[in-house]
Write a protein that holds these residues in place. Structure first.
Motif, PDB file in Angstrom:
ATOM      1  N   PRO A   8       0.833  -1.207   0.000  1.00 39.60           N
ATOM      2  CA  PRO A   8       0.000   0.000   0.000  1.00 39.60           C
ATOM      3  C   PRO A   8       0.863   1.251   0.000  1.00 39.60           C
ATOM      4  N   THR A   9       0.408   2.273  -0.679  1.00 42.99           N
ATOM      5  CA  THR A   9       1.155   3.511  -0.776  1.00 42.99           C
ATOM      6  C   THR A   9       0.184   4.672  -0.866  1.00 42.99           C
ATOM      7  N   GLN A  10       0.618   5.871  -0.518  1.00 47.03           N
ATOM      8  CA  GLN A  10      -0.250   7.043  -0.587  1.00 47.03           C
ATOM      9  C   GLN A  10      -0.073   7.834  -1.872  1.00 47.03           C
ATOM     10  N   SER A  11       0.938   7.487  -2.667  1.00 48.60           N
ATOM     11  CA  SER A  11       1.191   8.227  -3.906  1.00 48.60           C
ATOM     12  C   SER A  11       1.837   7.305  -4.927  1.00 48.60           C
ATOM     13  N   ILE A  12       1.334   7.349  -6.161  1.00 50.16           N
ATOM     14  CA  ILE A  12       1.858   6.505  -7.237  1.00 50.16           C
ATOM     15  C   ILE A  12       2.185   7.384  -8.445  1.00 50.16           C
TER      16      ILE A  12
ATOM     17  N   THR B 200      -2.116  10.972  -5.850  1.00 49.66           N
ATOM     18  CA  THR B 200      -1.845  10.980  -4.421  1.00 49.66           C
ATOM     19  C   THR B 200      -3.150  11.036  -3.640  1.00 49.66           C
ATOM     20  N   ALA B 201      -3.268  10.211  -2.620  1.00 51.13           N
ATOM     21  CA  ALA B 201      -4.454  10.244  -1.761  1.00 51.13           C
ATOM     22  C   ALA B 201      -4.423  11.506  -0.906  1.00 51.13           C
ATOM     23  N   VAL B 202      -5.553  12.219  -0.853  1.00 50.82           N
ATOM     24  CA  VAL B 202      -5.667  13.440  -0.047  1.00 50.82           C
ATOM     25  C   VAL B 202      -6.947  13.360   0.782  1.00 50.82           C
ATOM     26  N   GLU B 203      -7.044  14.246   1.772  1.00 53.27           N
ATOM     27  CA  GLU B 203      -8.230  14.262   2.616  1.00 53.27           C
ATOM     28  C   GLU B 203      -9.437  14.774   1.826  1.00 53.27           C
ATOM     29  N   SER B 204     -10.572  14.120   2.012  1.00 54.62           N
ATOM     30  CA  SER B 204     -11.804  14.524   1.344  1.00 54.62           C
ATOM     31  C   SER B 204     -12.593  15.486   2.215  1.00 54.62           C
TER      32      SER B 204
ATOM     33  N   VAL C  88      -8.463  12.067  -4.378  1.00 57.31           N
ATOM     34  CA  VAL C  88      -7.090  11.972  -4.863  1.00 57.31           C
ATOM     35  C   VAL C  88      -6.717  13.265  -5.578  1.00 57.31           C
ATOM     36  N   GLU C  89      -5.440  13.555  -5.597  1.00 56.32           N
ATOM     37  CA  GLU C  89      -4.926  14.680  -6.371  1.00 56.32           C
ATOM     38  C   GLU C  89      -4.063  14.143  -7.503  1.00 56.32           C
ATOM     39  N   TYR C  90      -4.362  14.586  -8.710  1.00 56.68           N
ATOM     40  CA  TYR C  90      -3.565  14.247  -9.888  1.00 56.68           C
ATOM     41  C   TYR C  90      -2.539  15.348 -10.133  1.00 56.68           C
TER      42      TYR C  90
ATOM     43  N   GLN D 130     -10.186   4.325   2.445  1.00 54.46           N
ATOM     44  CA  GLN D 130     -10.426   5.461   3.329  1.00 54.46           C
ATOM     45  C   GLN D 130      -9.211   5.760   4.202  1.00 54.46           C
ATOM     46  N   SER D 131      -8.334   4.788   4.369  1.00 52.91           N
ATOM     47  CA  SER D 131      -7.086   4.972   5.109  1.00 52.91           C
ATOM     48  C   SER D 131      -6.036   5.712   4.285  1.00 52.91           C
ATOM     49  N   ASN D 132      -6.414   6.188   3.089  1.00 57.87           N
ATOM     50  CA  ASN D 132      -5.522   6.887   2.156  1.00 57.87           C
ATOM     51  C   ASN D 132      -4.484   5.961   1.533  1.00 57.87           C
ATOM     52  N   GLU D 133      -4.753   4.685   1.504  1.00 57.16           N
ATOM     53  CA  GLU D 133      -3.890   3.728   0.827  1.00 57.16           C
ATOM     54  C   GLU D 133      -4.378   3.541  -0.601  1.00 57.16           C
ATOM     55  N   LEU D 134      -3.436   3.505  -1.531  1.00 57.79           N
ATOM     56  CA  LEU D 134      -3.742   3.316  -2.944  1.00 57.79           C
ATOM     57  C   LEU D 134      -3.239   1.958  -3.411  1.00 57.79           C
TER      58      LEU D 134
END
Length: 208
Positions: free
Chosen positions: A41-45, A72-76, A84-86, A181-185
């Motif tokens: 799992p990662t927060q940014s790819i 990148t996973a960001v807070e909603s 996510v932010e592209y 929801q844990s911000n894991e991608l």
């Protein structure tokens, strides 16, 4: 001009057992080049087309739009949802080529869609009213439905590498990303079009 060759799919989500054994996100941005699955799992790819494939696929390389796309996973704003932010890194002239394509499309179409609306569909596969674009289409924040599991194929964010050929925007490679929801991608599934696939030795070949 769409290709008649079937896309090659790469299943990239980790197995349920492997996912349960992983408890921490990797630091920084994990690179993904459509060759090896993201197994942790990662927060940014950071997505990119590998150099080997660019050298082999001259048509795509000459007309491509992007150098890389980072998700990148960001807070909603909605705690029940994910976001996510592209970040889009364009090749030289790539952004101009894409904008000019949609400007031309608008001038030749009876539809009322704006260039910005069309760009939203191409860049993040979403309606314009649901996203927030950064300056010069170099970033976008997109709300997404949280995935039930890393293997959730129904609720994903979408990445697509396109090129402009004969007045048509064509997807060369794409990927679906499960956002927890844990911000894991997790890269749920990816595919490379035009018949390209990896052989058992890790070499790119073009199948009939």
């Amino acid at each position: 001009m769409t290709s008649s060759k079937a896309p090659t799919k790469v299943l990239a989500a980790a197995s349920a057992a492997a996912v349960l054994s992983l408890t921490a996100c990797s630091g920084g941005t994990t690179g993904y080049d459509f060759t090896e699955p993201v197994t942790e799992p990662t927060q940014s790819i950071g997505f990119r087309i590998p150099d080997e494939l660019l050298e082999l696929s001259d048509g795509y390389a000459e007309n491509r739009v992007y150098e890389s796309i980072t998700v990148t996973a960001v807070e909603s704003e909605d705690p029940s949802q994910c976001a996510v932010e592209y970040q889009f890194e364009y090749v030289e002239g790539g952004l101009d080529r894409l904008v000019e394509y949609y400007e031309r499309l608008n001038s030749e179409s009876d539809r009322d869609d704006t260039v910005e609306q069309r760009m939203a569909g191409r860049l993040v596969d979403e309606d314009l009213d649901s996203i927030e674009f950064g300056e010069d289409y170099r970033s976008a924040v997109v709300p997404v439905t949280c995935a039930v599991s890393p293997n959730d194929a129904e609720n994903t964010a979408h990445v697509a590498f396109s090129h402009i050929v004969e007045d048509e925007s064509i997807t060369f490679a794409s990927a679906e990303i499960a956002v927890m929801q844990s911000n894991e991608l997790f890269v749920h599934e990816s595919e490379v079009n035009d018949g390209w696939q990896l052989d058992s030795n890790g070499n790119w070949i073009q199948a009939e």
